[in-house]
Write a protein that holds these residues in place. Structure first.
Motif, PDB file in Angstrom:
ATOM      1  N   VAL A 193     -14.984  -8.347  -5.751  1.00  0.00           N
ATOM      2  CA  VAL A 193     -16.157  -7.644  -5.241  1.00  0.00           C
ATOM      3  C   VAL A 193     -15.719  -6.753  -4.090  1.00  0.00           C
ATOM      4  CG1 VAL A 193     -18.514  -7.878  -4.416  1.00  0.00           C
ATOM      5  CG2 VAL A 193     -17.501  -9.712  -5.775  1.00  0.00           C
ATOM      6  N   GLY A 194     -15.889  -5.452  -4.266  1.00  0.00           N
ATOM      7  CA  GLY A 194     -15.553  -4.500  -3.220  1.00  0.00           C
ATOM      8  C   GLY A 194     -16.800  -4.086  -2.457  1.00  0.00           C
ATOM      9  N   VAL A 195     -16.884  -4.456  -1.173  1.00  0.00           N
ATOM     10  CA  VAL A 195     -18.064  -4.160  -0.366  1.00  0.00           C
ATOM     11  C   VAL A 195     -17.627  -3.455   0.921  1.00  0.00           C
ATOM     12  CG1 VAL A 195     -19.354  -6.134  -1.266  1.00  0.00           C
ATOM     13  CG2 VAL A 195     -17.984  -6.393   0.818  1.00  0.00           C
ATOM     14  N   PRO A 196     -18.570  -2.800   1.621  1.00  0.00           N
ATOM     15  CA  PRO A 196     -18.230  -2.203   2.914  1.00  0.00           C
ATOM     16  C   PRO A 196     -17.640  -3.246   3.860  1.00  0.00           C
ATOM     17  CG  PRO A 196     -20.374  -1.408   2.180  1.00  0.00           C
ATOM     18  CD  PRO A 196     -19.959  -2.497   1.235  1.00  0.00           C
ATOM     19  N   ALA A 197     -16.617  -2.848   4.573  1.00  0.00           N
ATOM     20  CA  ALA A 197     -15.850  -3.797   5.397  1.00  0.00           C
ATOM     21  C   ALA A 197     -16.717  -4.551   6.392  1.00  0.00           C
ATOM     22  CB  ALA A 197     -14.743  -3.046   6.132  1.00  0.00           C
ATOM     23  N   SER A 198     -17.754  -3.897   6.953  1.00  0.00           N
ATOM     24  CA  SER A 198     -18.589  -4.563   7.954  1.00  0.00           C
ATOM     25  C   SER A 198     -19.452  -5.663   7.359  1.00  0.00           C
ATOM     26  CB  SER A 198     -19.469  -3.544   8.680  1.00  0.00           C
ATOM     27  OG  SER A 198     -20.288  -2.845   7.748  1.00  0.00           O
ATOM     28  N   LEU A 199     -19.518  -5.729   6.024  1.00  0.00           N
ATOM     29  CA  LEU A 199     -20.280  -6.785   5.350  1.00  0.00           C
ATOM     30  C   LEU A 199     -19.378  -7.879   4.793  1.00  0.00           C
ATOM     31  CD1 LEU A 199     -22.818  -4.595   3.322  1.00  0.00           C
ATOM     32  CD2 LEU A 199     -23.175  -5.678   5.555  1.00  0.00           C
ATOM     33  N   MET A 200     -18.084  -7.767   5.044  1.00  0.00           N
ATOM     34  CA  MET A 200     -17.134  -8.660   4.403  1.00  0.00           C
ATOM     35  C   MET A 200     -17.365 -10.124   4.776  1.00  0.00           C
ATOM     36  SD  MET A 200     -14.827  -9.280   2.300  1.00  0.00           S
ATOM     37  CE  MET A 200     -14.746  -7.577   1.778  1.00  0.00           C
ATOM     38  N   ASP A 201     -17.670 -10.407   6.025  1.00  0.00           N
ATOM     39  CA  ASP A 201     -17.843 -11.798   6.432  1.00  0.00           C
ATOM     40  C   ASP A 201     -19.004 -12.448   5.675  1.00  0.00           C
ATOM     41  OD1 ASP A 201     -15.736 -11.607   8.140  1.00  0.00           O
ATOM     42  OD2 ASP A 201     -16.933 -11.385   9.968  1.00  0.00           O
ATOM     43  N   SER A 202     -20.132 -11.743   5.590  1.00  0.00           N
ATOM     44  CA  SER A 202     -21.291 -12.323   4.900  1.00  0.00           C
ATOM     45  C   SER A 202     -21.027 -12.442   3.408  1.00  0.00           C
ATOM     46  CB  SER A 202     -22.543 -11.480   5.143  1.00  0.00           C
ATOM     47  OG  SER A 202     -22.384 -10.169   4.628  1.00  0.00           O
ATOM     48  N   CYS A 203     -20.318 -11.479   2.848  1.00  0.00           N
ATOM     49  CA  CYS A 203     -19.983 -11.531   1.422  1.00  0.00           C
ATOM     50  C   CYS A 203     -19.008 -12.670   1.146  1.00  0.00           C
ATOM     51  CB  CYS A 203     -19.396 -10.197   0.980  1.00  0.00           C
ATOM     52  SG  CYS A 203     -18.927 -10.138  -0.762  1.00  0.00           S
ATOM     53  N   GLN A 204     -18.005 -12.795   1.985  1.00  0.00           N
ATOM     54  CA  GLN A 204     -16.984 -13.826   1.798  1.00  0.00           C
ATOM     55  C   GLN A 204     -17.601 -15.223   1.832  1.00  0.00           C
ATOM     56  OE1 GLN A 204     -13.412 -13.063   1.437  1.00  0.00           O
ATOM     57  NE2 GLN A 204     -13.681 -15.102   0.557  1.00  0.00           N
ATOM     58  N   ALA A 205     -18.639 -15.371   2.627  1.00  0.00           N
ATOM     59  CA  ALA A 205     -19.276 -16.684   2.745  1.00  0.00           C
ATOM     60  C   ALA A 205     -20.054 -17.067   1.489  1.00  0.00           C
ATOM     61  CB  ALA A 205     -20.216 -16.684   3.949  1.00  0.00           C
TER      62      ALA A 205
ATOM     63  N   SER B 102     -13.335   5.412   1.307  1.00  0.00           N
ATOM     64  CA  SER B 102     -12.969   4.270   0.461  1.00  0.00           C
ATOM     65  C   SER B 102     -12.490   4.689  -0.924  1.00  0.00           C
ATOM     66  CB  SER B 102     -14.169   3.335   0.315  1.00  0.00           C
ATOM     67  OG  SER B 102     -15.227   3.983  -0.393  1.00  0.00           O
ATOM     68  N   ILE B 103     -12.629   5.972  -1.249  1.00  0.00           N
ATOM     69  CA  ILE B 103     -12.303   6.438  -2.601  1.00  0.00           C
ATOM     70  C   ILE B 103     -10.865   6.104  -2.980  1.00  0.00           C
ATOM     71  CG2 ILE B 103     -11.997   8.487  -4.043  1.00  0.00           C
ATOM     72  CD1 ILE B 103     -14.396   9.724  -2.519  1.00  0.00           C
ATOM     73  N   ASN B 104      -9.935   6.403  -2.100  1.00  0.00           N
ATOM     74  CA  ASN B 104      -8.523   6.165  -2.428  1.00  0.00           C
ATOM     75  C   ASN B 104      -8.236   4.680  -2.639  1.00  0.00           C
ATOM     76  OD1 ASN B 104      -7.859   8.875  -2.360  1.00  0.00           O
ATOM     77  ND2 ASN B 104      -7.229   8.842  -0.195  1.00  0.00           N
ATOM     78  N   ASP B 105      -8.887   3.831  -1.842  1.00  0.00           N
ATOM     79  CA  ASP B 105      -8.682   2.386  -1.998  1.00  0.00           C
ATOM     80  C   ASP B 105      -9.212   1.895  -3.343  1.00  0.00           C
ATOM     81  OD1 ASP B 105      -7.503   2.225   0.490  1.00  0.00           O
ATOM     82  OD2 ASP B 105      -9.382   1.740   1.517  1.00  0.00           O
ATOM     83  N   ILE B 106     -10.361   2.425  -3.747  1.00  0.00           N
ATOM     84  CA  ILE B 106     -10.945   2.035  -5.039  1.00  0.00           C
ATOM     85  C   ILE B 106     -10.029   2.461  -6.177  1.00  0.00           C
ATOM     86  CG2 ILE B 106     -12.875   2.418  -6.629  1.00  0.00           C
ATOM     87  CD1 ILE B 106     -14.646   2.843  -4.097  1.00  0.00           C
ATOM     88  N   LEU B 107      -9.582   3.706  -6.124  1.00  0.00           N
ATOM     89  CA  LEU B 107      -8.734   4.218  -7.203  1.00  0.00           C
ATOM     90  C   LEU B 107      -7.369   3.534  -7.209  1.00  0.00           C
ATOM     91  CD1 LEU B 107      -9.632   8.020  -7.023  1.00  0.00           C
ATOM     92  CD2 LEU B 107     -10.365   6.342  -8.727  1.00  0.00           C
ATOM     93  N   ASP B 108      -6.855   3.209  -6.042  1.00  0.00           N
ATOM     94  CA  ASP B 108      -5.570   2.517  -5.975  1.00  0.00           C
ATOM     95  C   ASP B 108      -5.689   1.118  -6.590  1.00  0.00           C
ATOM     96  OD1 ASP B 108      -2.762   2.392  -4.901  1.00  0.00           O
ATOM     97  OD2 ASP B 108      -3.631   0.704  -3.793  1.00  0.00           O
ATOM     98  N   PHE B 109      -6.779   0.437  -6.285  1.00  0.00           N
ATOM     99  CA  PHE B 109      -7.004  -0.887  -6.863  1.00  0.00           C
ATOM    100  C   PHE B 109      -7.121  -0.793  -8.380  1.00  0.00           C
ATOM    101  CE2 PHE B 109      -9.203  -4.745  -7.997  1.00  0.00           C
ATOM    102  CZ  PHE B 109      -8.762  -5.691  -7.076  1.00  0.00           C
TER     103      PHE B 109
ATOM    104  N   THR C  17     -12.565 -10.830  -2.965  1.00  0.00           N
ATOM    105  CA  THR C  17     -13.241  -9.757  -2.238  1.00  0.00           C
ATOM    106  C   THR C  17     -12.264  -8.658  -1.848  1.00  0.00           C
ATOM    107  OG1 THR C  17     -12.933 -10.946  -0.148  1.00  0.00           O
ATOM    108  CG2 THR C  17     -15.041 -11.259  -1.310  1.00  0.00           C
ATOM    109  N   LEU C  18     -12.826  -7.477  -1.674  1.00  0.00           N
ATOM    110  CA  LEU C  18     -12.040  -6.319  -1.241  1.00  0.00           C
ATOM    111  C   LEU C  18     -12.862  -5.565  -0.200  1.00  0.00           C
ATOM    112  CD1 LEU C  18      -9.630  -4.288  -1.598  1.00  0.00           C
ATOM    113  CD2 LEU C  18     -11.028  -3.177  -3.379  1.00  0.00           C
ATOM    114  N   ALA C  19     -12.325  -5.474   1.009  1.00  0.00           N
ATOM    115  CA  ALA C  19     -13.013  -4.742   2.076  1.00  0.00           C
ATOM    116  C   ALA C  19     -12.746  -3.250   1.904  1.00  0.00           C
ATOM    117  CB  ALA C  19     -12.523  -5.217   3.442  1.00  0.00           C
ATOM    118  N   LEU C  20     -13.820  -2.480   1.819  1.00  0.00           N
ATOM    119  CA  LEU C  20     -13.700  -1.033   1.643  1.00  0.00           C
ATOM    120  C   LEU C  20     -14.241  -0.312   2.875  1.00  0.00           C
ATOM    121  CD1 LEU C  20     -14.865  -0.877  -2.080  1.00  0.00           C
ATOM    122  CD2 LEU C  20     -12.536  -0.511  -1.219  1.00  0.00           C
ATOM    123  N   GLN C  21     -13.684   0.830   3.170  1.00  0.00           N
ATOM    124  CA  GLN C  21     -14.049   1.551   4.391  1.00  0.00           C
ATOM    125  C   GLN C  21     -15.524   1.924   4.378  1.00  0.00           C
ATOM    126  OE1 GLN C  21     -11.155   4.409   6.048  1.00  0.00           O
ATOM    127  NE2 GLN C  21      -9.917   4.025   4.209  1.00  0.00           N
TER     128      GLN C  21
END
Length: 521
Positions: free
Chosen positions: A275-287, A309-316, A294-298
């Motif tokens: 699950v790739g979500v905005p990085a600031s939501l990672m803690d709540s998502c991880q829980a 976050s585009i480059n991170d998505i395409l790289d993944f 999980t994948l933290a995206l910019q």
């Protein structure tokens, strides 16, 4: 099973008569006989009113009346015409009925006193009807529908468009319909489906090659074929054999959508899901995740995606996953528009575009969104409901209501046309859901339940389709299987939690039983 328009069925009928040499009267006899056989099987001898038009549908009805008469039913025939208005085939059948002593009345405005408590056989109009029913026939149909009585329609309920399922002025509401050769679109599309009742399809002599012609591009999705598509699970398998799904979605207050899609992918058989979500939501998502990664995206610092976050998505996608599910709960702004555009253009793996992914696509100018889909690096599957479909079909918001009405009037043509123009696979969600591929093939889904009218049901579908692609099915097969199974989960969930209390997670919990139903029954 193929599904036809009225014109296509009439072409099959004409070719059977002209090219093969089976007389029209033979087809009429068989149509009437099989209709009567269904009635005899279900009802003991009783009073029957057979309502006939002056054409071939009426002739079918008179044959059915004759067969019922010979089986001990008390039969009266009402012909909504005068003698001179009957076509040759209908007149031929009328003459036989008269010689047998069957009561036949020429009358178009049927009253309640005429029908009494009779079983009604509706043979007023067939598949050729293309204008609204009016005047005395409309009043007759109102009379038929005014009481809770048993009604069997011949070929299609009178007043229903065979192509769109629309009510043309007034339409008979049948308990059962006996149709010939193939089901018509109007039997399966609402409101026609509501008027059809239980549908029986009978081959009255049409050649197999005509009923299975490649020129008929619409199919009803059937259980036997869906069962064949379920990916195999060999005993030596491991998680890497069943695909890796990347779900890109979630935003402030809406992470649940992405998690529903991810969990649906896992339950559908995916080996790995991230699950790739905005990085600031990672803690709540991880829980909230267990099996998923999980994948933290910019993001922009407030739980919203950044185009960085585009480059991170395409790289993944390049290195680790087999399919991207893009859009559930991701929000809509200029950055998400850019993300959708770039991922479609450059993803090395198929993309299932849903929810805010579709809404972001709709913010582009019409030709820009068509161009984006036409030039995609990999197959794209879009899964709009009616309102989302209206958004991507128009740049003008003021005509949204009109667009939605037009879409519902012809769901098959809407999905097919956009799939052909955009070269995307289109899943037009609704009742029924229609899938279309870029080659012009369409598929009507027969499964589903009102229990699925709940938040998150579409996110579950996205995860299921993505899972099937990740497990190796071609996009079309993955899509139709995902749609069919999704409907099954709703049907099964409704038996457990009820129509009113089913939620999206209940659909996920019943993916396993849906798969078992397909592979074990």
């Amino acid at each position: 099973m193929k599904v036809v328009t009225g014109v296509q069925m009439r072409q099959i009928d004409a070719k059977t008569i002209e090219d093969i040499g089976i007389p029209a009267m033979v087809l009429m006899e068989r149509a009437g006989v099989v209709t009567a056989a269904h009635i005899v099987e279900k009802f003991p001898p009783r009073d029957v009113c057979v309502l006939c038009g002056p054409g071939n549908n009426g002739g079918d009805g008179i044959v059915a009346a004759r067969e019922l008469f010979n089986n001990g039913f008390n039969v009266r025939v009402f012909i909504a015409s005068h003698m001179e208005g009957l076509n040759d085939n209908c007149r031929f059948q009328y003459n036989i009925a008269e010689k047998l002593g069957i009561e036949v009345v020429f009358k178009s405005n049927i009253k309640e006193a005429d029908l009494r408590d009779s079983l009604i056989v509706d043979a007023l109009f067939g598949t050729g009807l293309n204008k609204p029913v009016k005047d005395s026939i409309a009043k007759t149909i109102e009379t038929v529908n005014s009481r809770d009585r048993a009604v069997v329609s011949v070929d299609i309920p009178s007043g229903i468009s065979s192509d769109t399922g629309e009510v043309l002025g007034k339409a008979v509401r049948a308990n059962a319909t006996v149709t010939f050769g193939l089901p018509k679109r109007g039997h399966l599309l609402y409101p026609g489906k509501d008027h059809t009742g239980e549908l029986f399809v009978e081959n009255i002599g049409f050649p197999y090659q005509f009923l299975n012609s490649d020129t008929i591009r619409c199919d009803l999705m059937e259980k036997a074929f869906m069962s064949m598509l379920i990916p195999a699970r060999p005993p030596y398998a491991y998680k890497g054999n069943f695909g890796h799904v990347l779900v890109v979605g979630g935003s402030s207050g809406r992470t649940g959508a992405a998690l529903l899609a991810a969990r649906a992918s896992m339950r559908s058989g995916s080996g790995l899901v991230t699950v790739g979500v905005p990085a600031s939501l990672m803690d709540s998502c991880q829980a909230r995740v267990t099996e998923e990664m999980t994948l933290a995206l910019q993001d922009k610092g407030k739980g919203n995606f950044s185009k960085k976050s585009i480059n991170d998505i395409l790289d993944f996608a390049e290195k680790r996953c087999d399919v991207i599910a893009l859009g559930p709960g991701m929000g809509v702004d200029s950055d998400t528009v850019e993300i959708v555009k770039e991922v479609i253009a450059n993803s090395p793996v198929p993309v299932v575009l849903d929810a805010d992914g579709i809404n972001s696509l709709a913010l582009m100018k019409y030709q820009e969104r068509i161009s984006a889909l036409n030039t995609s690096a990999s197959p794209v599957i879009i899964t709009p409901h009616t309102v989302e479909m209206a958004r991507i079909l128009s740049d003008v918001k003021s005509n949204m209501t009109t667009k939605c009405v037009a879409i519902e009037r012809d769901r098959i043509e809407t999905a097919s046309s956009f799939a052909a123009e955009s070269t995307a696979y289109v899943v037009l969600k609704g009742v029924p859901t229609v899938t279309a591929d870029p080659e012009g093939n369409t598929f009507i889904n027969p499964t589903g339940s009102p229990s699925m009218a709940t938040a998150g049901a579409g996110d579950v579908l996205t995860g299921m389709i993505a899972s099937m692609i990740g497990q190796g099915l071609p996009p079309l097969y993955a899509t139709v299987l995902g749609v069919y199974m999704h409907g099954l989960t709703g049907e099964i969930a409704a038996t457990k939690t009820g129509l009113h209390s089913t939620v999206a997670s209940d659909l996920i919990n019943n993916i396993g039983p849906a798969i078992s139903f397909l592979i074990n029954d």
